[in-house]
Write an enzyme that holds these catalytic residues in place. Structure first.
Site, PDB file in Angstrom:
ATOM      1  N   ALA A 172       6.013  10.698  -3.626  1.00  0.00           N
ATOM      2  CA  ALA A 172       6.982  11.403  -4.476  1.00  0.00           C
ATOM      3  C   ALA A 172       7.878  10.439  -5.240  1.00  0.00           C
ATOM      4  O   ALA A 172       9.101  10.441  -5.091  1.00  0.00           O
ATOM      5  CB  ALA A 172       7.823  12.361  -3.629  1.00  0.00           C
TER       6      ALA A 172
ATOM      7  N   ARG B 251      11.345   3.952  -7.017  1.00  0.00           N
ATOM      8  CA  ARG B 251      12.346   4.896  -6.510  1.00  0.00           C
ATOM      9  C   ARG B 251      11.618   6.162  -6.109  1.00  0.00           C
ATOM     10  O   ARG B 251      10.896   6.754  -6.909  1.00  0.00           O
ATOM     11  CB  ARG B 251      13.407   5.207  -7.568  1.00  0.00           C
ATOM     12  CG  ARG B 251      14.301   4.039  -7.922  1.00  0.00           C
ATOM     13  CD  ARG B 251      15.166   4.357  -9.133  1.00  0.00           C
ATOM     14  NE  ARG B 251      16.109   3.289  -9.403  1.00  0.00           N
ATOM     15  CZ  ARG B 251      15.834   2.187 -10.098  1.00  0.00           C
ATOM     16  NH1 ARG B 251      14.604   2.010 -10.577  1.00  0.00           N
ATOM     17  NH2 ARG B 251      16.760   1.277 -10.316  1.00  0.00           N
TER      18      ARG B 251
ATOM     19  N   ASP C 222      -8.905   9.968  16.847  1.00  0.00           N
ATOM     20  CA  ASP C 222      -8.498   8.724  16.201  1.00  0.00           C
ATOM     21  C   ASP C 222      -7.204   8.177  16.797  1.00  0.00           C
ATOM     22  O   ASP C 222      -7.031   6.966  16.921  1.00  0.00           O
ATOM     23  CB  ASP C 222      -8.301   8.951  14.695  1.00  0.00           C
ATOM     24  CG  ASP C 222      -9.628   8.995  13.948  1.00  0.00           C
ATOM     25  OD1 ASP C 222     -10.678   8.728  14.575  1.00  0.00           O
ATOM     26  OD2 ASP C 222      -9.617   9.302  12.750  1.00  0.00           O
ATOM     27  N   GLY C 223      -6.289   9.058  17.175  1.00  0.00           N
ATOM     28  CA  GLY C 223      -5.034   8.609  17.773  1.00  0.00           C
ATOM     29  C   GLY C 223      -5.254   7.854  19.070  1.00  0.00           C
ATOM     30  O   GLY C 223      -4.544   6.880  19.359  1.00  0.00           O
TER      31      GLY C 223
ATOM     32  N   GLU D 175      -2.395   2.215   8.659  1.00  0.00           N
ATOM     33  CA  GLU D 175      -1.435   2.056   7.579  1.00  0.00           C
ATOM     34  C   GLU D 175      -0.049   1.716   8.093  1.00  0.00           C
ATOM     35  O   GLU D 175       0.255   1.858   9.278  1.00  0.00           O
ATOM     36  CB  GLU D 175      -1.343   3.327   6.725  1.00  0.00           C
ATOM     37  CG  GLU D 175      -0.606   4.484   7.378  1.00  0.00           C
ATOM     38  CD  GLU D 175      -1.451   5.354   8.263  1.00  0.00           C
ATOM     39  OE1 GLU D 175      -1.012   5.616   9.412  1.00  0.00           O
ATOM     40  OE2 GLU D 175      -2.541   5.790   7.850  1.00  0.00           O
TER      41      GLU D 175
ATOM     42  N   ASP E 194      10.400   8.799  -2.339  1.00  0.00           N
ATOM     43  CA  ASP E 194      10.476   9.069  -0.903  1.00  0.00           C
ATOM     44  C   ASP E 194       9.998   7.887  -0.073  1.00  0.00           C
ATOM     45  O   ASP E 194      10.517   7.640   1.019  1.00  0.00           O
ATOM     46  CB  ASP E 194       9.639  10.296  -0.558  1.00  0.00           C
ATOM     47  CG  ASP E 194      10.315  11.595  -0.951  1.00  0.00           C
ATOM     48  OD1 ASP E 194      11.462  11.535  -1.471  1.00  0.00           O
ATOM     49  OD2 ASP E 194       9.711  12.670  -0.764  1.00  0.00           O
TER      50      ASP E 194
END
Length: 265
Positions: free
Chosen positions: A186, A149, A45-46, A124, A151
């Site tokens: 997170a 708020r 995929d990369g 993304e 990560d």
């Protein structure tokens, strides 16, 4: 027809890429790195993401097809042992074009003198603070939805829903759906701070706007490339007007690929 070949640059991928180029040229096709009508990606995929970004300025005129020599992937339809069959298809068979939506990311800056930056992810775009937590207002359709708020945030295309988005607990979307998905990294949720705590799927006519509330540098990752930005006023996300185009020579059962990739045979 004009074509180009992109390789993952390991020994096997280079060998297959060289064979494809030699065979397609022998069939009368023209190798053209600048204006190909079809790009064959040999790798994972990369590698296809790399090929996509190399040619994203001419998406209306370029189709992509992948040969899978890498790790688990969703963009490669063909296995190494099927390369000769693929070569015949490309040289002799009219192919179906399948279009999938992309994400448009527009970064605007504080002050004057610096215009906006525009990015076009296939998978993304993630946003993180370079130090500490990301603190930003999330606006949907011009209204403040929440103050985040945590990560960071991952905004993905339907094609990218099986990538980092899935690792964050996001939903798997069929790649044909004209939408985008917002997944949290997170988030901080307590008596003082509160977020929705769930991935959000927005349709193509909705716009999401992030407005940072603390004056820190932000790291944006667009597919496989990262950028550090300062003095950001806002980051706008919406379904792009452009689509990625894949060349299909046979059925590509998406849900079968999902099952094989994450559940097993």
């Amino acid at each position: 027809m004009k074509y180009d070949v992109t390789s993952r640059r390991d020994e096997q991928s280079n060998r297959i890429a060289a064979h494809i180029q030699e065979a397609l040229t022998a069939h009368g096709l023209t190798h053209d790195e600048d204006e190909p009508e079809i790009v064959i990606s040999v790798g994972g995929d990369g590698t296809l993401l790399e090929a996509f970004h190399d040619h994203k300025h001419r998406l209306e005129d370029t189709c992509f097809v992948g040969v899978h020599t890498g790790h688990l992937g969703f963009y490669a339809d063909w296995m190494p042992e099927e390369v000769d069959k693929l070569i015949i298809h490309i040289a002799k068979t009219p192919f179906q074009v399948v279009e999938y939506p992309l994400l448009e990311v527009v970064v605007r800056y504080q002050g004057e003198g610096r215009g906006p930056d525009r990015y076009l992810p296939l998978n993304e775009c993630t946003v993180k603070a370079t130090e500490g937590s990301l603190v930003c207002n999330i606006e949907i359709k011009g209204e403040v939805f929440e103050t985040f708020r945590g990560d960071g945030l991952c905004i993905s295309t339907p094609s990218g829903s099986t990538a980092y988005n899935k690792a964050l607990g996001g939903a798997i979307l069929h790649p044909s759906l004209a939408s985008m998905q917002i997944a949290e990294m997170a988030s901080i949720n307590n008596r003082v701070y509160r977020t929705i705590g769930s991935p959000l799927v927005l349709p193509e006519h909705h716009t999401c706007l992030l407005k940072p509330l603390n004056d820190i540098n932000l790291q944006l990752t667009v597919d496989h490339k990262s950028f550090i930005h300062s003095d950001i006023a806002s980051i706008q996300y919406r379904v792009a007007s452009e689509n990625v185009r894949f060349a299909r020579f046979r059925p590509f059962p998406f849900w079968k690929r999902v099952k094989e990739s994450f559940i097993g045979e």
